[in-house]
Motif scaffolding. Structure first.
Motif, short mmCIF file in Angstrom:
data_model
loop_
_atom_site.label_atom_id
_atom_site.label_comp_id
_atom_site.label_asym_id
_atom_site.label_seq_id
_atom_site.Cartn_x
_atom_site.Cartn_y
_atom_site.Cartn_z
N ALA A 126 3.50 5.98 -5.31
CA ALA A 126 3.44 6.12 -6.76
C ALA A 126 2.20 6.91 -7.18
N TYR A 127 1.07 6.62 -6.56
CA TYR A 127 -0.17 7.32 -6.88
C TYR A 127 -0.06 8.82 -6.58
N GLY A 128 0.41 9.16 -5.40
CA GLY A 128 0.55 10.56 -4.99
C GLY A 128 1.52 11.33 -5.87
N GLU A 129 2.64 10.70 -6.20
CA GLU A 129 3.64 11.37 -7.03
C GLU A 129 3.14 11.51 -8.47
N LYS A 130 2.42 10.49 -8.96
CA LYS A 130 1.86 10.55 -10.31
C LYS A 130 0.84 11.68 -10.42
N ARG A 131 0.06 11.88 -9.37
CA ARG A 131 -0.92 12.97 -9.34
C ARG A 131 -0.25 14.32 -9.19
N GLY A 132 1.00 14.32 -8.76
CA GLY A 132 1.74 15.56 -8.60
C GLY A 132 1.40 16.32 -7.33
N VAL A 133 0.84 15.63 -6.34
CA VAL A 133 0.44 16.30 -5.11
C VAL A 133 1.45 16.13 -3.98
N PRO A 164 13.31 10.16 1.05
CA PRO A 164 13.74 8.88 1.63
C PRO A 164 13.72 8.89 3.16
N THR A 165 13.79 10.08 3.75
CA THR A 165 13.82 10.18 5.21
C THR A 165 12.42 10.20 5.82
N ASP A 166 11.37 10.27 4.99
CA ASP A 166 10.00 10.25 5.52
C ASP A 166 9.72 8.89 6.16
N SER A 167 9.11 8.92 7.33
CA SER A 167 8.82 7.67 8.03
C SER A 167 7.63 6.96 7.39
N ALA A 168 7.56 5.66 7.63
CA ALA A 168 6.42 4.88 7.12
C ALA A 168 5.12 5.38 7.74
N THR A 169 5.19 5.82 8.98
CA THR A 169 4.01 6.36 9.67
C THR A 169 3.49 7.60 8.95
N ALA A 170 4.40 8.50 8.61
CA ALA A 170 4.00 9.73 7.91
C ALA A 170 3.45 9.41 6.53
N LYS A 171 4.10 8.49 5.83
CA LYS A 171 3.63 8.10 4.50
C LYS A 171 2.24 7.49 4.58
N CYS A 172 2.02 6.60 5.55
CA CYS A 172 0.71 5.95 5.72
C CYS A 172 -0.38 6.98 5.94
N GLU A 173 -0.13 7.91 6.84
CA GLU A 173 -1.15 8.91 7.14
C GLU A 173 -1.44 9.77 5.91
N TYR A 174 -0.41 10.20 5.21
CA TYR A 174 -0.62 11.04 4.03
C TYR A 174 -1.38 10.28 2.96
N ILE A 175 -0.97 9.04 2.70
CA ILE A 175 -1.63 8.22 1.68
C ILE A 175 -3.09 7.99 2.05
N TYR A 176 -3.34 7.68 3.33
CA TYR A 176 -4.72 7.50 3.79
C TYR A 176 -5.56 8.75 3.52
N ARG A 177 -5.04 9.90 3.93
CA ARG A 177 -5.79 11.16 3.74
C ARG A 177 -6.01 11.46 2.25
N LEU A 178 -5.02 11.17 1.42
CA LEU A 178 -5.14 11.40 -0.02
C LEU A 178 -6.21 10.49 -0.62
N LEU A 179 -6.18 9.21 -0.25
CA LEU A 179 -7.17 8.26 -0.79
C LEU A 179 -8.58 8.61 -0.33
N VAL A 180 -8.72 9.08 0.90
CA VAL A 180 -10.03 9.52 1.39
C VAL A 180 -10.48 10.75 0.60
N HIS A 181 -9.57 11.70 0.42
CA HIS A 181 -9.88 12.93 -0.31
C HIS A 181 -10.34 12.62 -1.74
N ASP A 182 -9.68 11.65 -2.38
CA ASP A 182 -10.02 11.26 -3.75
C ASP A 182 -11.17 10.26 -3.81
N ALA A 206 0.84 -1.21 0.00
CA ALA A 206 0.00 0.00 0.00
C ALA A 206 0.87 1.25 0.00
N ILE A 207 1.96 1.23 0.77
CA ILE A 207 2.86 2.39 0.80
C ILE A 207 3.47 2.59 -0.59
N ALA A 208 3.94 1.51 -1.20
CA ALA A 208 4.55 1.62 -2.54
C ALA A 208 3.53 2.14 -3.56
#
Length: 79
Positions: free
Chosen positions: A20-27, A32-50, A14-16
């Motif tokens: 890819a989804y977030g970067e493809k959308r350009g948002v 590399p230093t971002d934690s998995a926790t931060a990535k998970c939360e951002y991805i979750y919020r992005l998927l909810v938003h979309d 899901a993180i991978a």
């Protein structure tokens, strides 16, 4: 919330996919230093938003519930 059989692997997937989804959308551009926790939360919020996944009630949002939600989402993606 019933734990999925291979939830850890699905969270990694899901993180991978989410990165890819977030970067493809350009948002977002993850570092590399971002934690998995931060990535998970951002991805979750992005998927909810979309409107790709349904939001959890705000009082039930936790790292564990976010990871579970992302694991379910990843299990439904192709590949």
């Amino acid at each position: 919330m019933k734990k999925l059989k291979n939830e850890k692997e699905l969270v990694k997937k899901a993180i991978a996919l989410g990165v890819a989804y977030g970067e493809k959308r350009g948002v977002v551009e993850f570092e590399p230093t971002d934690s998995a926790t931060a990535k998970c939360e951002y991805i979750y919020r992005l998927l909810v938003h979309d409107k790709l996944i349904q939001a959890l009630p705000e009082d039930q949002v936790s790292q564990k519930s976010i990871q579970h939600k992302l694991a379910i989402w990843a299990s439904r993606q192709e590949g």
